[in-house]
Every structure is written in structure tokens, then in C-alpha cells.
Scaffold this active site. Structure first.
Site, mmCIF file in Angstrom:
data_model
loop_
_atom_site.group_PDB
_atom_site.id
_atom_site.type_symbol
_atom_site.label_atom_id
_atom_site.label_comp_id
_atom_site.label_asym_id
_atom_site.label_seq_id
_atom_site.Cartn_x
_atom_site.Cartn_y
_atom_site.Cartn_z
ATOM 1 N N HIS A 140 4.117 23.391 10.887
ATOM 2 C CA HIS A 140 5.138 23.565 9.858
ATOM 3 C C HIS A 140 6.174 24.622 10.230
ATOM 4 O O HIS A 140 5.991 25.393 11.160
ATOM 5 C CB HIS A 140 4.491 23.893 8.509
ATOM 6 C CG HIS A 140 3.924 25.282 8.425
ATOM 7 N ND1 HIS A 140 2.641 25.584 8.793
ATOM 8 C CD2 HIS A 140 4.476 26.451 7.999
ATOM 9 C CE1 HIS A 140 2.420 26.872 8.597
ATOM 10 N NE2 HIS A 140 3.524 27.431 8.126
ATOM 11 N N ALA A 162 0.867 -1.190 0.000
ATOM 12 C CA ALA A 162 0.000 0.000 0.000
ATOM 13 C C ALA A 162 0.895 1.229 0.000
ATOM 14 O O ALA A 162 1.889 1.271 0.724
ATOM 15 C CB ALA A 162 -0.883 -0.002 1.240
ATOM 16 N N TRP A 163 0.545 2.193 -0.828
ATOM 17 C CA TRP A 163 1.257 3.465 -0.802
ATOM 18 C C TRP A 163 0.422 4.547 -1.455
ATOM 19 O O TRP A 163 -0.562 4.244 -2.135
ATOM 20 C CB TRP A 163 2.680 3.362 -1.394
ATOM 21 C CG TRP A 163 2.814 2.851 -2.811
ATOM 22 C CD1 TRP A 163 1.859 2.217 -3.563
ATOM 23 C CD2 TRP A 163 3.978 2.934 -3.634
ATOM 24 N NE1 TRP A 163 2.358 1.897 -4.786
ATOM 25 C CE2 TRP A 163 3.660 2.322 -4.868
ATOM 26 C CE3 TRP A 163 5.257 3.457 -3.459
ATOM 27 C CZ2 TRP A 163 4.585 2.226 -5.922
ATOM 28 C CZ3 TRP A 163 6.169 3.353 -4.503
ATOM 29 C CH2 TRP A 163 5.834 2.742 -5.718
ATOM 30 N N HIS A 196 10.698 32.262 2.842
ATOM 31 C CA HIS A 196 9.233 32.403 2.777
ATOM 32 C C HIS A 196 8.839 33.879 2.633
ATOM 33 O O HIS A 196 7.811 34.196 2.054
ATOM 34 C CB HIS A 196 8.620 31.806 4.048
ATOM 35 C CG HIS A 196 7.127 31.903 4.142
ATOM 36 N ND1 HIS A 196 6.295 31.658 3.073
ATOM 37 C CD2 HIS A 196 6.314 32.210 5.189
ATOM 38 C CE1 HIS A 196 5.022 31.807 3.463
ATOM 39 N NE2 HIS A 196 5.014 32.153 4.728
ATOM 40 N N HIS A 248 3.289 25.148 3.545
ATOM 41 C CA HIS A 248 2.892 25.775 4.810
ATOM 42 C C HIS A 248 1.546 25.218 5.265
ATOM 43 O O HIS A 248 0.532 25.908 5.293
ATOM 44 C CB HIS A 248 2.868 27.306 4.639
ATOM 45 C CG HIS A 248 4.213 27.848 4.279
ATOM 46 N ND1 HIS A 248 5.056 28.427 5.203
ATOM 47 C CD2 HIS A 248 4.889 27.840 3.104
ATOM 48 C CE1 HIS A 248 6.186 28.763 4.601
ATOM 49 N NE2 HIS A 248 6.111 28.421 3.329
ATOM 50 N N ASP A 267 8.669 27.743 8.925
ATOM 51 C CA ASP A 267 8.863 28.817 7.957
ATOM 52 C C ASP A 267 10.364 29.040 7.785
ATOM 53 O O ASP A 267 11.057 29.390 8.750
ATOM 54 C CB ASP A 267 8.277 30.139 8.473
ATOM 55 C CG ASP A 267 6.758 30.185 8.436
ATOM 56 O OD1 ASP A 267 6.132 29.337 7.775
ATOM 57 O OD2 ASP A 267 6.198 31.104 9.072
ATOM 58 N N HIS A 321 7.006 37.351 10.562
ATOM 59 C CA HIS A 321 7.539 36.939 9.261
ATOM 60 C C HIS A 321 8.599 37.932 8.786
ATOM 61 O O HIS A 321 9.747 37.566 8.511
ATOM 62 C CB HIS A 321 6.410 36.870 8.228
ATOM 63 C CG HIS A 321 5.489 35.708 8.409
ATOM 64 N ND1 HIS A 321 4.417 35.724 9.279
ATOM 65 C CD2 HIS A 321 5.473 34.481 7.829
ATOM 66 C CE1 HIS A 321 3.780 34.565 9.216
ATOM 67 N NE2 HIS A 321 4.397 33.791 8.356
HETATM 68 MN MN MN Z 1 4.161 29.357 7.146
#
Ligand code: MN
Length: 263
Positions: free
Chosen positions: A77, A64-65, A83, A73, A79, A212
Site C-alpha cells: 500500500h 458473481a461479485w 496519514h 493501510h 502512504d 512517516h
Molecule cells: Mn501505511
């Protein structure tokens, strides 16, 4: 103590439970909440999707795969500096070039759960961080700063997680002066239990999206959609978070783990 002894002691402590591994990762699937951009930005990240290749059937009798449709993102997750436009030219700014030593680092957990419960637009300020430092000690360079908001309990519902109305998203994050202070401290990065590192209303800040803009701009990092920060001590835990080694990647889902002392 030799470094060999440190690791041997750690192995013993892991077996005995004196050191515990806490999973800071949200489940990754089709219901994982993703960021909704304002309508003037037409392109958005898709939801996670798993496509079956075989499931012990005529397409693969013994195996199975699947293959994944997945935004960089999405879910819990990392950054990478690339980004953000401010980090597009800093060295070692993509998921395949970030120095691996940065994937293992101590963390400072700032508990704002009560404040966020009272006000979902809560902003962590420089003064909040300094009050935390007065109690727990100065935040050292290379430390992850994590905002505990208990927001991760909303992670099973996109609506509750994004908490948006006609005025935008109401979720906590750092103020501009807070991020400027973290930049001065040369922290490893900023982590949040919300869909992104910045507050829901951070588009209106100067500069917009400071976690950010400012942190990725000095080659540092972000962690979003973390869970279980309420299971971490304010200091003393170690984070292990590594993005996939995507060539030129701006970020990646991670399995975020904390190594936590329990004695
Ligand atoms: Mn992000």
C-alpha cells in the site's frame, strides 16, 4: 528523440521482452499480514474480508461479485502525506489529490538483504545510502528509494512478517539521519518490504517513525509490504504505483509495478 518515438520504442521493447514488468505486489486476502499496534492504541485496522453478493446463484444468476472490508493501510500500500500528523496540512496530501505524475517515477534499490538476514533490527543509515551512491550515482530528486531486505519471503505468515516479541517488532527500516538525508534529496518517498516503512523499533526514535514523520511531513510518500525487490536492478527501473482515488484517503492498497530493462 521525440517523446512519441520514446513511447513507440517502449511498446516495441515491451513486446520483445527487452523491457519487463515486475509485480511488486503481495496477494491481498484474509491472511494478508496487518500492523499490530501497541495495546495502548485500542483501535486497529481490520483484516481484509471479502463478502459475497452473488456467485451465479439466486442472488445473481448470471454474475458473481463481492464487496470488501479493507483498511486503507493493508497489504502492499501507499502512504499519503495526510496519514501522518506532520503531513495533515501539506497541499495535495490525500489519495485523491496527489498529482498523478508522482505515480510514475524511477527507483533506487538499496540491497540490504545480507545485513537484514544477520540482524532483523538492521537500520539503513545515511552512510549506507552514500556508499550506495558512490557505486551507483547520486539519487536524484523524485526518485523512490526502496530498501531491499528480502523480508517479503515472510509475507505468508503474520508471525514471521511482524517478527515480534515482548520488546516489540524486529524488522528493518531507515534511521533518522537516513530519512533526513532522503528529505534533503527530495526523493519521491521510501519503500519497504515490511508491514510499514519504518523499522519495528522506530517508536523509540527521535522523532518517532521518521519515515512517516519526516517524509510525509514534506508531502512525500511511503510504500509498504512491497515484494520482489530482489528482481530489480539497483538503478534504471521505473515504478508505477497508484492508490485508489479515495476522497480524503490517507493511503490505499496499490498494484505496484516496476518497468525493468532486461538487456
Ligand atoms: Mn501505511
Amino acid at each position: 528523440m521525440t517523446s512519441q518515438q520514446i513511447l513507440a520504442d517502449m511498446a516495441t521493447a515491451l513486446v520483445s521482452g527487452k523491457i519487463e514488468i515486475v509485480d511488486l505486489t503481495a496477494p491481498l486476502g484474509p491472511d494478508t499480514p496487518i500492523l499490530h499496534l501497541p495495546p495502548d492504541f485500542a483501535k486497529n485496522t481490520p483484516k481484509f474480508k471479502m463478502h459475497e453478493i452473488s456467485a451465479y446463484d439466486q442472488n445473481g444468476p448470471w454474475w458473481a461479485w463481492g464487496w470488501m472490508e479493507l483498511g486503507e493501510h493493508t497489504g502492499t500500500h501507499f502512504d499519503a502525506p495526510s496519514h501522518w500528523i506532520s503531513g495533515k496540512d501539506v497541499p495535495e496530501n490525500t489519495t485523491d489529490t496527489v498529482p498523478v505524475k508522482n505515480f510514475v517515477a524511477p527507483c533506487a534499490v538499496i540491497d540490504c538483504a545480507a545485513e537484514v538476514a544477520a540482524d532483523p533490527d538492521f537500520l539503513l543509515t545515511k552512510e549506507h545510502v552514500q556508499a550506495w551512491e558512490a557505486k551507483h550515482g547520486d539519487i536524484q530528486p523524485g526518485t523512490w528509494v526502496l530498501l531491499r531486505s528480502d523480508w517479503y519471503h515472510r509475507n505468508t505468515s503474520t508471525e514471521a512478517f511482524l517478527n515480534a516479541d515482548e520488546n516489540g517488532s524486529h524488522t528493518p527500516g531507515p534511521s533518522v539521519d537516513c530519512v533526513q538525508y532522503l528529505v534533503e534529496k527530495n526523493v519521491m518517498g521510501f519503500g519497504s518490504e515490511c508491514v510499514g516503512t519504518d523499522a519495528g523499533n522506530a517508536a523509540g526514535f527521535t522523532p518517532p517513525f521518521p519515515a512517516h514523520s519526516l517524509l510525509l511531513g514534506i508531502g512525500r510518500y511511503g510504500l509498504a509490504s512491497l515484494t520482489n525487490l530482489d528482481k530489480l536492478p539497483p538503478t534504471g527501473a521505473m515504478l508505477v504505483v497508484a492508490p485508489l482515488k479515495i476522497i480524503g484517503g490517507t493511503g490505499s492498497p496499490v498494484r505496484a509495478l516496476a518497468i525493468v530493462p532486461r538487456d
